[in-house]
Design an enzyme around this catalytic site. Structure first.
Site, short mmCIF file in Angstrom:
data_model
loop_
_atom_site.label_atom_id
_atom_site.label_comp_id
_atom_site.label_asym_id
_atom_site.label_seq_id
_atom_site.Cartn_x
_atom_site.Cartn_y
_atom_site.Cartn_z
N ARG B 304 35.23 3.12 -4.91
CA ARG B 304 34.99 4.48 -4.41
C ARG B 304 35.54 4.65 -2.99
O ARG B 304 35.96 5.74 -2.61
CB ARG B 304 33.51 4.85 -4.50
CG ARG B 304 33.28 6.35 -4.40
CD ARG B 304 31.88 6.74 -4.84
NE ARG B 304 31.77 7.03 -6.26
CZ ARG B 304 32.02 8.23 -6.82
NH1 ARG B 304 32.40 9.25 -6.08
NH2 ARG B 304 31.90 8.41 -8.11
N GLU B 707 25.32 13.38 -3.05
CA GLU B 707 26.05 12.59 -2.07
C GLU B 707 27.00 13.37 -1.15
O GLU B 707 27.05 13.08 0.05
CB GLU B 707 26.86 11.50 -2.79
CG GLU B 707 25.99 10.46 -3.44
CD GLU B 707 26.78 9.58 -4.39
OE1 GLU B 707 27.04 8.43 -4.03
OE2 GLU B 707 27.13 10.06 -5.48
#
Lengths: 471, 762
Positions: B304, B707
């Site tokens: 990520r 997030e």
């Protein structure tokens, strides 16, 4: 060593036969199954375990918020203990409603603590204002919302109090009428008056004494449960008074007592704001100045202030008293001049007169509810343009709370010129020996101390200590 | 819409794992852990601890009936250390007793001897010593080697970000109850019930169906209970299995802080090439991730980081390399953003450094390079329905950037010891698990004969409001009041093979599965209604406000009557359906594909003030235009965004994890590790909704929100740097987050003598 302890818990009378050192948190959760009281840290740093404690003082009922994780059940004797369950009614209170409307709760774990703290603030009977309302929840941490939504709730709650005509109606009655409190609160005062508190035990030698417990329960929680002989010192009566031009503060006075003292506010304008940098509201309600002194932390907030006031300790073994200047008390890291059969009874300092300045500076990573990286306190008395008294202290700079002997005496009989003041700062920097630790590197602490000394003098003598010196 | 869970929260009646009543005979467990960061056990003496009053048993690695292995992605982590010790706080033995305080005392009676070795604490040192968890991972696009020649300016530098403690208010906890046939029921505070189930099955050598994991709700997770709730649950299950008694294992705050992993610290090298007008031509970056002592989720987090290494900018030539470095710290783990923030910080540092050289404002470079529709990310996916520029221009207009800058300039010119700084921060965050397999979910819906509805999914409620969103899904499809809908605990016997509630995907995946399930039931019910109302083929039936409507007009058939009729006529009132996110794929060997079902965009403007005397500071405001898609619950979504932003502000300012040189955690309590409190919260936190209907794989087009807003906080770091530079323009910036008051003061006075020279004219 179990003891019988009686108190009103929410609506009901509780008569417990328990270890008096048991924390109220454990008793409430395990014995009473009041699980709205949460365990978040067991060190008074999160506020999830906040409860309201009602007691009779000067013949009237008063409430304060405390951390139940650091609170021995012995001290609940004769009191009213209020958990979130004791606030709940069929209709939600305006605080509870506001938390839902604004999204001031997410996971819900910290929420009861916030609601208890805010309710306790409203019940304080003082003139309400937004800043104090925020301060009342300064000891509650919410990791989910980041407090933005909680601030909105506080604003909306305080707005609804703007038009309240204080004084006409008893605070509790008003809060009951507006659904902030359940109706049973009406009878608590009379019920508590009928519920006699245990007599205060004699201070005995060689026994562990717990007053606030805000340090002992953090450091020695598991041992306290097993301790055979413990005395609990109840927090009652007026603990700050004057006699012969001196101010006396009993060792069991709390930080809140200091912050609320009209006497100290008169002597040192703004004193209550300095005290707000000490812990959080529930900690200040319990932490005593005796504890702050005996904990001997090199970074103690109150010790730093007391050092600059040239305070003396009144030490006793129960029979005889001896008086020792605070700056002679500490002998090394966490060691001090106190025999095993002695305890600190009170602290005193001379009330200054004439033209004088006092300032307290503290820098910590977080502005509130944090332990300082460096703190410093300064007292300067002038006479006809000449400095006649100077006492500078600093915390986090040595193994002990430090009195800056050389820098202070250098200033005596000098005029407050830029040269003299700057010279004293440079002298002070040679007197300190900070170390690297979790609160900062030695290099940082030294520079920071310089800056705080500069801040003192900039406040006292803004014409000569100007920003240009720094830039 | 208000969240129904919150009614319980404000009354303190929500039940967390530690609030549930315990059953008779419940024992407590405590964990004995490694005192050293690296070493070999030479002797372990538990005799004295076992004979301590109130202690029932002490278990070590040799008591584990199955495999002593808890590694979820890579099998490199034992439940209890057998011989080798890899970090301070690594579990070695389990003490079981009647009272919690006697366990604490017994823990001190375990005697351990070990050979101590020199630990590695730093990622770059681990890299030098070739201590890598997996081989280096590379993402590339364009032709980096030939791109540098086309640049007018090439800047190199380093950028570091620190670890972060999750500090969920509820510490790690598990409660294990023996069931018949050697089975176990586990109440666990986990984001991943199936991970717990799978791990316990392996540890105890039991089939997975013998292990039931049940989760009511978590007191905060933030990723810290995605993989790292498992070990504690497994230990409780181990003791429960060996003693056949219920076991509760709860970590104290200090134990939790010492034993569990954090957000990964990263150290990175960057090289950026630009035209003089600020157009970015090339970007090369090497990420050194401090993984800690075991893989945990580090490899997925590393991915990520790479996916987000260019944030919301289009850069034609990129080469990003990431190294997962094994050190002797507790295994670092998932934390909101999952490596994304660490990647995005570096590109922002590179832009800031380049701006100083080019004599541009950083926001001029940022604005110039923002993604446009169909621009390619380094992993080959195209930016579709891209609102990067739209959120930027909206923020600039709405929050009056020009006016702010004027005000700040004026403020700075008249204040000698107080300086303000400003920064903008665009974000772009990909939604989906980057491991394709995890992008599936299922839901089970029961309609009871009174018309009330019970729903089970894999979603874990941890404060993000997923339960409320699920209620809204069912309420909308059945057109019944929210109060008729209950969300059940998350339980592995009702919903099997759950993906973790993570990656901001909880509402999307479970919401979509629930939508599908509800639609199945709705179809059955409308068919039953057709029969009951004897309507013809030209009459369209629908559910409308707890009633059945015919061609949009209310009939006399109410919801509860229809349910009753359906039951009487033996029509099934329960359904289960499965959802798998369509259209996502990623070719790992080529590092190319479409891993995300959509992206979330946004822009923040942050203003800060630095007290240049004391080195302390305030974040005055953080104002954002955030791409929520079509938000299905504004109150929940706004609170989520605000919470993420402020958690991020903590990460770049106050929150500092410190270790001693031998690897012991120093910031191991709330008195030494400071998170934002109410006084720290900026005066102004604005979250403005940019509404659009583009994200069809988001539930009801309401985009994932957990997030992405966290990363707005990165701008606060640069706003503080800009303020500091107003006071001391000549500093060498290290781009080393968090910017603690200590670092701020040292930067303000960098290059100056400690002792004051005496004032000249006074």
């Amino acid at each position: 060593m179990k003891r019988r302890i009686s108190f009103i818990c929410n609506k009901n009378l509780v008569e417990a036969y328990v270890n008096p050192a048991l924390t109220l948190l454990d008793f409430l959760r395990k014995n009473e199954r009041l699980t709205g009281v949460k365990e978040g840290c067991r060190e008074g740093d999160c506020g999830a375990c906040s409860i309201m404690l009602g007691s009779i003082e000067n013949n009237s009922l008063k409430y304060e918020v405390v951390n139940s994780c650091l609170f021995p059940i012995a001290d609940a004797d004769g009191c009213h203990v209020v958990t979130i369950e004791g606030i709940n009614e069929i209709d939600l209170s305006p605080i509870q409603k506001s938390f839902i409307n604004e999204g001031s709760t997410q996971c819900g774990f910290c929420t009861p603590g916030f609601i208890i703290s805010l309710t306790c603030y409203l019940i304080s009977g003082k003139q309400l204002n937004y800043a104090d309302a925020i301060d009342s929840i300064g000891g509650n941490v919410c990791r989910c919302t980041g407090h933005a939504a909680i601030i909105r709730s506080v604003k909306s709650i305080m707005d609804s109090f703007i038009n309240r005509n204080a004084g006409n109606e008893k605070c509790i009655d008003y809060l009951i009428s507006k659904n902030y409190l359940p109706a049973y609160f009406k009878d608590i005062e009379i019920r508590l008056m009928n519920l006699k508190r245990q007599t205060v035990p004699e201070k005995l030698r060689n026994r562990l004494m717990i007053a606030g417990g805000t340090d002992l329960y953090v450091q020695r929680h598991d041992d306290l449960i097993l301790e055979e002989e413990v005395d609990f010192i109840f927090n009652t009566g007026n603990k700050i008074y004057t006699e012969n031009n001196s101010c006396f503060v009993e060792a069991s006075a709390t930080a809140s007592d200091l912050g609320n003292s009209e006497l100290l506010k008169n002597i040192f304008p703004g004193f209550e704001d300095f005290i707000k940098l000490f812990g959080s509201k529930p900690i200040r309600n319990r932490a005593t100045i005796g504890g702050n002194i005996i904990n001997a932390s090199p970074i103690g907030d109150i010790t730093s202030i007391l050092l600059s006031l040239n305070s003396s300790l009144h030490i006793t073994d129960g029979l005889n008293e001896r008086i020792l200047p605070l700056n002679e008390f500490y002998t090394g890291y966490k060691t001090f001049n106190l025999n095993s059969n002695e305890f600190i009874d009170k602290v005193s300092f001379k009330i200054p007169e004439g033209e004088y300045f006092f300032n307290y500076e503290k820098v910590s990573k977080r502005r509130h509810l944090d332990i300082a990286s460096v703190n410093s306190s300064a007292f300067i008395k002038m006479n006809d343009g000449i400095i006649v008294e100077a006492k500078i202290s600093g915390g986090g700079l040595a193994p002990i709370p430090l009195y800056l002997e050389k820098a202070s005496s250098f200033l005596i009989n000098k005029t407050a010129t830029g040269n003299n003041l700057i010279a004293s700062i440079n002298i002070a920097l040679d007197e300190v020996s900070p170390i690297d630790d979790v609160r900062g590197s030695a290099v940082y602490k030294k520079i920071l101390f310089r800056q705080l000394l500069f801040a003192h003098f900039n406040k006292f003598f803004p014409e000569v200590i100007t920003p240009e010196i720094l830039i | 819409m208000k969240n129904y869970d919150w009614i319980e929260h404000v009354k303190g009646t929500s039940k967390f794992a530690d609030d549930l009543p315990v059953v008779e005979g419940t024992l407590h467990a405590g964990v004995f852990t490694s005192p050293t960061a690296k070493g070999k056990i030479t002797s372990l003496n538990i005799a004295e601890a076992i004979s301590h009053p109130g202690i029932k048993a002490v278990f070590t690695a040799k008591d584990i009936p199955g495999k002593n292995q808890i590694g979820a992605i890579i099998a490199d982590e034992p439940l209890l250390a057998d011989e080798d010790l890899h970090y301070v706080g690594q579990p070695i033995a389990l003490i079981v007793g009647v009272e919690e305080y006697s366990i604490k005392q017994a823990l001190r009676k375990i005697k351990i001897e070990f050979e101590e070795q020199k630990p590695i604490l730093d990622a770059r040192e681990a890299f030098e010593k070739k201590e890598l968890i997996i081989p280096p991972q590379i993402f590339a696009i364009g032709d980096i080697d030939n791109a540098w020649d086309k640049c007018d300016l090439i800047i190199e530098g380093t950028a570091d970000t620190g670890a972060q403690e999750h500090l969920y208010l509820e510490t790690q906890i598990a409660y294990s109850i023996p069931k018949e046939g050697g089975g176990i029921k586990l109440i666990s505070s986990t984001q991943s019930p199936t991970a717990v189930q799978r791990c316990v099955s392996r540890i105890l050598n039991l089939d997975m169906h013998k292990i039931e994991v049940d989760v009511q709700r978590l007191g905060g997770g933030f990723g810290g209970k995605e993989d790292q709730a498992t070990a504690w649950a497994a230990m409780a299950a181990l003791a429960c299995n060996l003693l056949n008694q219920p076991i509760k294992l709860k970590l104290s705050r200090q134990e939790d802080m010492r034993y569990t992993g954090k957000r990964h610290p990263y150290s990175s090298d960057f090289k950026i090439g630009l035209k003089t007008d600020g157009t970015i031509i090339a970007y090369k970056v090497d990420f050194f991730q401090n993984a800690g002592a075991a893989a945990d989720l580090s490899t997925a987090i590393l991915d990520r980081t790479l996916f987000h290494c260019t944030n919301s900018y289009y850069i034609p030539n990129v080469k990003a390399t990431a190294y997962s470095c094994r050190t002797n710290l507790p295994p670092n783990t998932a934390f909101r953003g999952f490596g994304g923030p660490q990647g995005m910080f570096v590109i922002e540092a590179a832009i800031h450094k380049a701006a100083l050289k080019l004599n541009l404002q950083p926001f001029e470079i940022q604005a110039k390079n923002l993604l446009k529709e169909n621009d390619k990310f380094p992993y080959g996916q195209k930016a579709i329905n891209c609102v990067a520029r739209k959120t930027w221009s909206s923020a600039v207009d709405k929050f009056q950037l020009a006016k702010k800058i004027n005000y700040i300039n004026e403020y700075n010119s008249i204040n000698a010891l107080s300086k303000k700084g400003i920064a903008l921060m665009p974000i772009c965050f990909g939604i989906s698990f980057t491991n394709k397999m995890l992008n599936q979910a299922s839901a089970l819906v029961h309609i009871y004969t009174d018309g009330s509805v019970g729903i089970s999914t894999a979603a874990i409620e941890m404060g993000q409001g997923v339960n409320m969103k699920l209620r809204q899904v069912a309420s909308r499809i059945f057109s019944v009041d929210i109060s008729k809908i209950k969300i059940e605990t998350t339980n592995t016997t009702r919903i099997a093979n759950t993906s973790p509630t993570a990656a901001s995907s909880g509402a999307d995946l479970n919401g979509k599965a629930l939508e599908k399930t509800c639609l199945i039931l709705r179809e059955r019910l409308l068919k039953a209604a057709e029969e009951l109302l004897k309507t013809g083929s030209n009459e369209e039936l629908s559910l409308n406000n707890e009633n059945i409507a015919v061609n949009g007009i209310k009939s006399n058939l109410a919801w509860d009557k229809l349910i009753s009729f359906a039951y009487t006529n033996r029509i099934p009132l329960s359904a289960h359906a499965h959802y798998a996110t369509p259209g996502i794929d990623f070719d790992r060997s080529a590092a190319k594909g479409n891993p995300f079902s959509y992206h979330v965009y946004g822009t923040a403007i942050i203003e800060t003030t630095v007290d240049c005397l004391r080195g302390i500071y305030e974040i005055n405001s953080i104002e954002t235009i955030h791409d929520f898609g079509h938000s299905m619950n504004h109150i929940v979504d706004r609170s989520q965004a605000e919470g993420a932003i402020i958690q991020g502000l903590g990460w770049v300012t106050l929150e500092e994890i410190k270790h001693s040189s031998n690897g012991r955690l120093l910031s191991d309590s709330l008195s030494t590790y400071k998170v934002p409190d109410i006084h720290f919260t900026p005066d102004k936190v604005s979250v403005e909704f940019l509404e659009n209907d583009f994200a069809s794989e988001a539930i009801f087009n309401s985009k994932a929100v957990g997030e992405p807003p966290f990363m707005y906080s990165i701008g606060a770091y640069f706003a503080l740097i800009n303020a500091i530079m107003e006071f001391n323009p000549h500093i060498k910036i290290k781009y080393d987050s968090p910017l603690t008051p200590e670092k701020a003061l040292l930067m303000l006075y960098e290059g100056k003598e400690l002792n004051f020279s005496t004032p000249r004219n006074k």
